[in-house]
Design a protein around this motif. Structure first.
Motif, short mmCIF file in Angstrom:
data_model
loop_
_atom_site.label_atom_id
_atom_site.label_comp_id
_atom_site.label_asym_id
_atom_site.label_seq_id
_atom_site.Cartn_x
_atom_site.Cartn_y
_atom_site.Cartn_z
N GLU A 19 0.81 -1.23 0.00
CA GLU A 19 0.00 0.00 0.00
C GLU A 19 0.84 1.28 0.00
N ILE A 20 2.01 1.21 0.62
CA ILE A 20 2.85 2.42 0.70
C ILE A 20 3.38 2.79 -0.70
N ARG A 21 3.32 1.83 -1.63
CA ARG A 21 3.80 2.07 -3.00
C ARG A 21 2.66 2.38 -3.97
N GLN A 22 1.43 2.48 -3.44
CA GLN A 22 0.30 2.78 -4.32
C GLN A 22 0.07 4.30 -4.43
N GLN A 149 -8.51 27.15 -0.51
CA GLN A 149 -7.57 26.78 -1.57
C GLN A 149 -6.38 27.73 -1.51
N VAL A 150 -5.16 27.21 -1.61
CA VAL A 150 -3.97 28.07 -1.53
C VAL A 150 -3.01 27.76 -2.68
N THR A 151 -2.23 28.73 -3.04
CA THR A 151 -1.09 28.53 -3.95
C THR A 151 0.10 29.15 -3.26
N ILE A 152 1.10 28.33 -2.92
CA ILE A 152 2.22 28.86 -2.15
C ILE A 152 3.55 28.50 -2.80
N THR A 153 4.50 29.41 -2.63
CA THR A 153 5.87 29.16 -3.10
C THR A 153 6.71 28.88 -1.86
N VAL A 154 7.39 27.76 -1.87
CA VAL A 154 8.24 27.42 -0.73
C VAL A 154 9.65 27.11 -1.20
N ARG A 155 10.59 27.34 -0.34
CA ARG A 155 12.00 27.18 -0.69
C ARG A 155 12.74 26.35 0.35
N SER A 156 13.93 25.94 -0.06
CA SER A 156 14.92 25.39 0.87
C SER A 156 14.36 24.17 1.63
N TYR A 157 14.60 24.11 2.94
CA TYR A 157 14.21 22.95 3.73
C TYR A 157 12.71 22.66 3.64
N GLU A 158 11.91 23.72 3.69
CA GLU A 158 10.46 23.56 3.62
C GLU A 158 10.04 22.91 2.28
N ALA A 159 10.72 23.30 1.22
CA ALA A 159 10.42 22.73 -0.10
C ALA A 159 10.80 21.25 -0.16
N ILE A 160 11.87 20.90 0.54
CA ILE A 160 12.30 19.49 0.59
C ILE A 160 11.23 18.66 1.30
N VAL A 161 10.74 19.19 2.42
CA VAL A 161 9.72 18.46 3.19
C VAL A 161 8.46 18.27 2.34
N PHE A 162 8.05 19.32 1.65
CA PHE A 162 6.89 19.22 0.76
C PHE A 162 7.07 18.12 -0.28
N GLN A 163 8.23 18.10 -0.92
CA GLN A 163 8.45 17.12 -1.98
C GLN A 163 8.52 15.70 -1.43
N HIS A 164 9.05 15.57 -0.21
CA HIS A 164 9.08 14.25 0.45
C HIS A 164 7.65 13.75 0.68
N GLU A 165 6.80 14.63 1.21
CA GLU A 165 5.41 14.22 1.50
C GLU A 165 4.61 14.00 0.21
N GLN A 166 4.81 14.88 -0.75
CA GLN A 166 4.10 14.76 -2.03
C GLN A 166 4.42 13.41 -2.69
N ALA A 167 5.68 13.00 -2.59
CA ALA A 167 6.10 11.72 -3.18
C ALA A 167 5.34 10.55 -2.57
N HIS A 168 5.01 10.65 -1.28
CA HIS A 168 4.24 9.58 -0.62
C HIS A 168 2.90 9.36 -1.32
N LEU A 169 2.32 10.45 -1.85
CA LEU A 169 1.01 10.35 -2.50
C LEU A 169 1.10 9.64 -3.85
#
Ligand SMILES: [Zn+2]
Length: 193
Positions: A19-22, A149-169
């Motif tokens: 399931e973690i890979r779905q 609904q939001v549209t946000i620009t994030v950088r640096s460490y925060e952007a890394i965390v976002f991409q890590h979580e987004q990848a889980h989806l």
């Protein structure tokens, strides 16, 4: 807490389960109560993991983010909580995002990674190596905390965390991005955080 259960490691799904890979499903609005409960559990879990008093026996590793598939719900949701201390003033700053149906709609070409690599509550034992990601991203989605609904620009460490979580989806894990032959190899133009 937002819901009644005390967060425990038993909520977690690990990378030895399919399931973690779905890929996760889009969440419908208005939010169904069971979906809202998932978000509340994500928020409670991360906050609990970061609270030295509640988590005094260190039963849960401190986390800066958690995605719904990590607690067994393959729906598009994650929660991020980053605590920072302003070095000059010493004041504590908390950045939170409780995202529903998030989408990364823009990415910088500039690559960045965390010097010591990444970790994940769904991965037992850290897989070592640099995880190259975009330095700056634009994220669009519904923020449960802001109730809009939001549209946000994030950088640096925060952007890394976002991409890590987004990848889980998308059923992806951070170590998928580590160079298999040379895990610590970095390019000269990467920003190392
Ligand atoms: Zn993770």
């Amino acid at each position: 807490m937002l819901q009644n259960e005390i967060p425990t490691k038993d909520w977690l799904v690990f990378d030895n389960t399919p399931e973690i890979r779905q890929s996760s499903k889009e969440v419908a609005f208005p939010l169904a109560p069971d979906n809202e409960l998932v978000m509340k559990k994500l928020i409670d879990f991360v906050k609990y993991s970061q609270d030295p008093q509640k988590n005094s026996d260190h039963a849960i590793r401190p986390a800066v983010g958690l995605a719904a598939p990590q607690i067994g719900n393959n729906i598009k949701m994650y929660y991020i909580r980053i605590e920072d201390t302003d070095e000059e003033t010493g004041t504590k700053k908390v950045t939170e995002h409780a995202m529903i149906n998030p989408k990364i709609i823009g990415k910088s070409n500039q690559i960045s990674c965390i010097e010591e690599g990444e970790g994940c509550l769904s991965v037992n034992g850290d897989k070592e190596g640099l995880v190259p990601r975009s330095f700056r991203i634009i994220v669009e989605g519904y923020d449960y905390l802001k109730q809009q609904q939001v549209t946000i620009t994030v950088r640096s460490y925060e952007a890394i965390v976002f991409q890590h979580e987004q990848a889980h989806l998308e059923g992806k894990l951070y170590y998928d991005l580590i160079n298999k032959k040379k895990p610590w190899a970095k390019k000269s133009n990467w920003i190392i955080l």
